[in-house]
Scaffold this motif. Structure first.
Motif, PDB file in Angstrom:
ATOM      1  N   ASN A  37     -21.587  15.835 -33.577  1.00 19.37           N
ATOM      2  CA  ASN A  37     -20.137  15.917 -33.457  1.00 19.37           C
ATOM      3  C   ASN A  37     -19.693  17.291 -32.993  1.00 19.37           C
ATOM      4  O   ASN A  37     -20.368  18.294 -33.232  1.00 19.37           O
ATOM      5  CB  ASN A  37     -19.470  15.623 -34.807  1.00 19.37           C
ATOM      6  CG  ASN A  37     -19.874  14.293 -35.382  1.00 19.37           C
ATOM      7  OD1 ASN A  37     -19.528  13.260 -34.856  1.00 19.37           O
ATOM      8  ND2 ASN A  37     -20.628  14.328 -36.481  1.00 19.37           N
ATOM      9  N   LEU A  38     -18.535  17.315 -32.352  1.00 18.85           N
ATOM     10  CA  LEU A  38     -17.871  18.553 -31.983  1.00 18.85           C
ATOM     11  C   LEU A  38     -16.775  18.826 -33.001  1.00 18.85           C
ATOM     12  O   LEU A  38     -16.007  17.919 -33.346  1.00 18.85           O
ATOM     13  CB  LEU A  38     -17.266  18.408 -30.575  1.00 18.85           C
ATOM     14  CG  LEU A  38     -16.493  19.593 -30.006  1.00 18.85           C
ATOM     15  CD1 LEU A  38     -17.387  20.818 -29.875  1.00 18.85           C
ATOM     16  CD2 LEU A  38     -15.894  19.223 -28.646  1.00 18.85           C
ATOM     17  N   ASN A  39     -16.693  20.049 -33.506  1.00 20.69           N
ATOM     18  CA  ASN A  39     -15.671  20.378 -34.492  1.00 20.69           C
ATOM     19  C   ASN A  39     -14.291  20.442 -33.835  1.00 20.69           C
ATOM     20  O   ASN A  39     -14.119  21.045 -32.775  1.00 20.69           O
ATOM     21  CB  ASN A  39     -15.968  21.718 -35.161  1.00 20.69           C
ATOM     22  CG  ASN A  39     -17.155  21.649 -36.105  1.00 20.69           C
ATOM     23  OD1 ASN A  39     -17.405  20.624 -36.723  1.00 20.69           O
ATOM     24  ND2 ASN A  39     -17.905  22.736 -36.209  1.00 20.69           N
ATOM     25  N   ILE A  40     -13.309  19.808 -34.472  1.00 15.13           N
ATOM     26  CA  ILE A  40     -11.908  19.929 -34.073  1.00 15.13           C
ATOM     27  C   ILE A  40     -11.240  20.856 -35.081  1.00 15.13           C
ATOM     28  O   ILE A  40     -11.330  20.632 -36.292  1.00 15.13           O
ATOM     29  CB  ILE A  40     -11.193  18.565 -34.060  1.00 15.13           C
ATOM     30  CG1 ILE A  40     -11.919  17.594 -33.120  1.00 15.13           C
ATOM     31  CG2 ILE A  40      -9.734  18.718 -33.636  1.00 15.13           C
ATOM     32  CD1 ILE A  40     -11.338  16.188 -33.128  1.00 15.13           C
ATOM     33  N   ARG A  41     -10.577  21.909 -34.600  1.00 12.11           N
ATOM     34  CA  ARG A  41     -10.031  22.929 -35.494  1.00 12.11           C
ATOM     35  C   ARG A  41      -8.509  22.981 -35.403  1.00 12.11           C
ATOM     36  O   ARG A  41      -7.909  22.581 -34.401  1.00 12.11           O
ATOM     37  CB  ARG A  41     -10.646  24.287 -35.164  1.00 12.11           C
ATOM     38  CG  ARG A  41     -12.169  24.286 -35.353  1.00 12.11           C
ATOM     39  CD  ARG A  41     -12.771  25.668 -35.193  1.00 12.11           C
ATOM     40  NE  ARG A  41     -14.227  25.640 -35.360  1.00 12.11           N
ATOM     41  CZ  ARG A  41     -14.866  25.695 -36.521  1.00 12.11           C
ATOM     42  NH1 ARG A  41     -14.154  25.805 -37.638  1.00 12.11           N
ATOM     43  NH2 ARG A  41     -16.183  25.665 -36.582  1.00 12.11           N
ATOM     44  N   GLU A  42      -7.899  23.478 -36.471  1.00  7.67           N
ATOM     45  CA  GLU A  42      -6.444  23.552 -36.526  1.00  7.67           C
ATOM     46  C   GLU A  42      -5.886  24.677 -35.672  1.00  7.67           C
ATOM     47  O   GLU A  42      -4.711  24.673 -35.317  1.00  7.67           O
ATOM     48  CB  GLU A  42      -5.978  23.715 -37.972  1.00  7.67           C
ATOM     49  CG  GLU A  42      -6.252  22.473 -38.829  1.00  7.67           C
ATOM     50  CD  GLU A  42      -5.694  22.616 -40.233  1.00  7.67           C
ATOM     51  OE1 GLU A  42      -5.112  23.693 -40.534  1.00  7.67           O
ATOM     52  OE2 GLU A  42      -5.843  21.670 -41.031  1.00  7.67           O
TER      53      GLU A  42
ATOM     54  N   GLY B 228      -6.009  18.632 -32.658  1.00 10.35           N
ATOM     55  CA  GLY B 228      -6.496  19.976 -32.906  1.00 10.35           C
ATOM     56  C   GLY B 228      -7.170  20.553 -31.675  1.00 10.35           C
ATOM     57  O   GLY B 228      -7.063  20.001 -30.574  1.00 10.35           O
ATOM     58  N   TYR B 229      -7.853  21.666 -31.876  1.00  6.27           N
ATOM     59  CA  TYR B 229      -8.445  22.415 -30.778  1.00  6.27           C
ATOM     60  C   TYR B 229      -9.959  22.215 -30.709  1.00  6.27           C
ATOM     61  O   TYR B 229     -10.639  22.204 -31.736  1.00  6.27           O
ATOM     62  CB  TYR B 229      -8.169  23.908 -30.952  1.00  6.27           C
ATOM     63  CG  TYR B 229      -6.717  24.290 -30.804  1.00  6.27           C
ATOM     64  CD1 TYR B 229      -6.206  24.681 -29.556  1.00  6.27           C
ATOM     65  CD2 TYR B 229      -5.853  24.274 -31.896  1.00  6.27           C
ATOM     66  CE1 TYR B 229      -4.876  25.051 -29.415  1.00  6.27           C
ATOM     67  CE2 TYR B 229      -4.515  24.633 -31.765  1.00  6.27           C
ATOM     68  CZ  TYR B 229      -4.033  25.020 -30.520  1.00  6.27           C
ATOM     69  OH  TYR B 229      -2.716  25.375 -30.393  1.00  6.27           O
TER      70      TYR B 229
ATOM     71  N   LYS C 243      -9.621  26.416 -39.374  1.00  6.10           N
ATOM     72  CA  LYS C 243      -9.916  25.379 -40.357  1.00  6.10           C
ATOM     73  C   LYS C 243     -10.233  24.069 -39.646  1.00  6.10           C
ATOM     74  O   LYS C 243      -9.586  23.697 -38.671  1.00  6.10           O
ATOM     75  CB  LYS C 243      -8.708  25.190 -41.284  1.00  6.10           C
ATOM     76  CG  LYS C 243      -8.944  24.185 -42.406  1.00  6.10           C
ATOM     77  CD  LYS C 243      -7.717  24.086 -43.308  1.00  6.10           C
ATOM     78  CE  LYS C 243      -7.926  23.048 -44.403  1.00  6.10           C
ATOM     79  NZ  LYS C 243      -6.728  22.933 -45.283  1.00  6.10           N
ATOM     80  N   LEU C 244     -11.241  23.358 -40.142  1.00  8.21           N
ATOM     81  CA  LEU C 244     -11.623  22.091 -39.540  1.00  8.21           C
ATOM     82  C   LEU C 244     -10.532  21.046 -39.733  1.00  8.21           C
ATOM     83  O   LEU C 244     -10.004  20.875 -40.838  1.00  8.21           O
ATOM     84  CB  LEU C 244     -12.930  21.583 -40.146  1.00  8.21           C
ATOM     85  CG  LEU C 244     -14.221  22.294 -39.723  1.00  8.21           C
ATOM     86  CD1 LEU C 244     -15.409  21.689 -40.463  1.00  8.21           C
ATOM     87  CD2 LEU C 244     -14.428  22.182 -38.225  1.00  8.21           C
ATOM     88  N   ALA C 245     -10.226  20.327 -38.645  1.00  5.73           N
ATOM     89  CA  ALA C 245      -9.251  19.243 -38.712  1.00  5.73           C
ATOM     90  C   ALA C 245      -9.916  17.888 -38.576  1.00  5.73           C
ATOM     91  O   ALA C 245      -9.353  16.867 -38.987  1.00  5.73           O
ATOM     92  CB  ALA C 245      -8.204  19.415 -37.603  1.00  5.73           C
ATOM     93  N   GLY C 246     -11.112  17.852 -37.982  1.00  7.67           N
ATOM     94  CA  GLY C 246     -11.788  16.578 -37.796  1.00  7.67           C
ATOM     95  C   GLY C 246     -13.104  16.752 -37.076  1.00  7.67           C
ATOM     96  O   GLY C 246     -13.513  17.864 -36.726  1.00  7.67           O
TER      97      GLY C 246
END
Length: 356
Positions: A90-95, A132-133, A102-105
């Motif tokens: 997975n690729l981290n989605i950040r706020e 998110g980013y 902070k991780l968003a998903g």
């Protein structure tokens, strides 16, 4: 059956024909062909005159056709499509647009997103319920994303009614092997999306659903939120920690017989490995695990308890309850480890293996 996308591929091809015809008309000023059904209106061909049934043999991988379809509107539900381009996991989605954000998903490999804007090296995306980013370098965009979407998109069926009956064969006389909750999405097998009885994959088992009671869509995978688990009052720290740990692996691969949380795991392998981290050692079998704890009712469920499902009364699937009416489980090859409503199928048994 409502077909939200009658045939995305046919639409692409039809669009390409319309585009090519208009170019031909503009270049030659006249158009003649024997036995044609095309009608010329104000210098353009009408879409209603295209015989969709005649387009099946046309390749949908042609980049001009894809570009034409994009100009008419997004057939996959995206306007500015991005595809997660990581080799696995997975690729981290950040706020925020920072590796410290902070991780968003979690954004699974080959999942799709809408790119809302770009900020330096980051893209702000929406995928499923998550915004998110992500680092732009890990996205396929533009033509590459559209070409990849044609390769990755799969037909899925979504239950339009509660208690959707999944049968052993495609008729009403045979055994009902599962019942699914309204809104449950399942993968379609063997290109049966246009048939009266649709062959589907339910947690690795094959069955059939009546086309009358499902919606059919051409779909890309989407991201998973990290905040889908809801813990009730009085839940112990170990239960919360166990659920948080299990959720880290959402989006990872399903592999029958697998025991690796990162490289591939099946349903009982998933519960076995999660529980082992907290000192509970289970067999690598859902049927065996059902007898390795204390039976509880659905009304007594706490996060960290195990829920078992089956076929004809025989247990063949296990999941971890995470609170809020949800489970996390290694489901099937298409979805991998995922979050579902705990009543997406009717539970056969609930078992407690954590004692606090």
């Amino acid at each position: 059956m409502k077909k939200r996308i009658i045939s995305a591929f046919s639409l692409v091809c039809a669009s390409a024909l319309i585009f090519d015809f208009c170019l031909d008309s503009n270049n030659k000023n006249t158009y003649t062909a024997s036995n044609t059904k095309a009608t010329l209106t104000a210098g353009a061909i009408t879409a209603g005159s295209v015989d969709i049934a005649s387009l099946d043999s046309i390749s949908v991988t042609d980049s001009d056709a894809i570009a034409t379809a994009k100009s008419l509107g997004d057939i996959y539900g995206y306007n500015n499509l991005g595809i997660c381009n990581v080799s696995e996991g997975n690729l981290n989605i950040r706020e925020s647009a920072s590796t410290d954000g902070k991780l968003a998903g979690k954004f699974p490999a080959n999942a799709g997103c809408e790119i809302l804007r770009e900020e330096g090296d980051w893209s702000y995306i929406k995928s499923g319920e998550v915004e998110g980013y992500v680092l732009t370098e890990y996205l396929l965009t533009g033509q590459a994303a559209w070409d990849k979407a044609v390769e990755l998109a799969e037909y899925v069926a979504t239950a339009k009614t509660g208690g959707l009956r999944v049968r052993a064969e495609g008729n009403t006389e045979c055994e009902i092997i599962y019942q699914l909750a309204e809104g449950e999405e399942i993968a379609i097998l063997d290109n049966t999306q246009d048939q009266d009885w649709i062959k589907v994959d339910v947690d690795g088992d094959e069955g059939y659903v009546s086309a009358e009671y499902v919606d059919v869509d051409l779909s890309l995978k989407t991201a998973m939120t990290l905040t889908e688990a809801r813990y009730g009052e009085g839940v112990s720290d170990v239960r919360s920690a166990l659920c948080d740990y299990a959720l880290q692996f959402v989006g990872n691969r399903y592999v029958w017989g697998g025991t690796s949380l990162t490289n591939g795991v099946d349903c009982s392998g998933f519960t076995m490995q999660i529980m082992a981290k907290y000192g509970v050692y289970l067999s690598h079998s859902s049927r065996a695990q059902a007898n390795e704890g204390t039976k509880v009712s659905t009304s007594e469920l706490k996060p960290g308890d195990l829920i078992f499902y089956g076929k004809g009364g025989r247990i063949n699937h296990v999941a971890i309850y995470i609170g809020g009416g949800q489970i996390v489980h290694a489901s099937n090859k298409r979805d991998g480890i995922k979050i579902s409503n705990y009543m997406y199928r009717s539970p056969i048994k609930c078992v407690r293996v954590l004692y606090d």
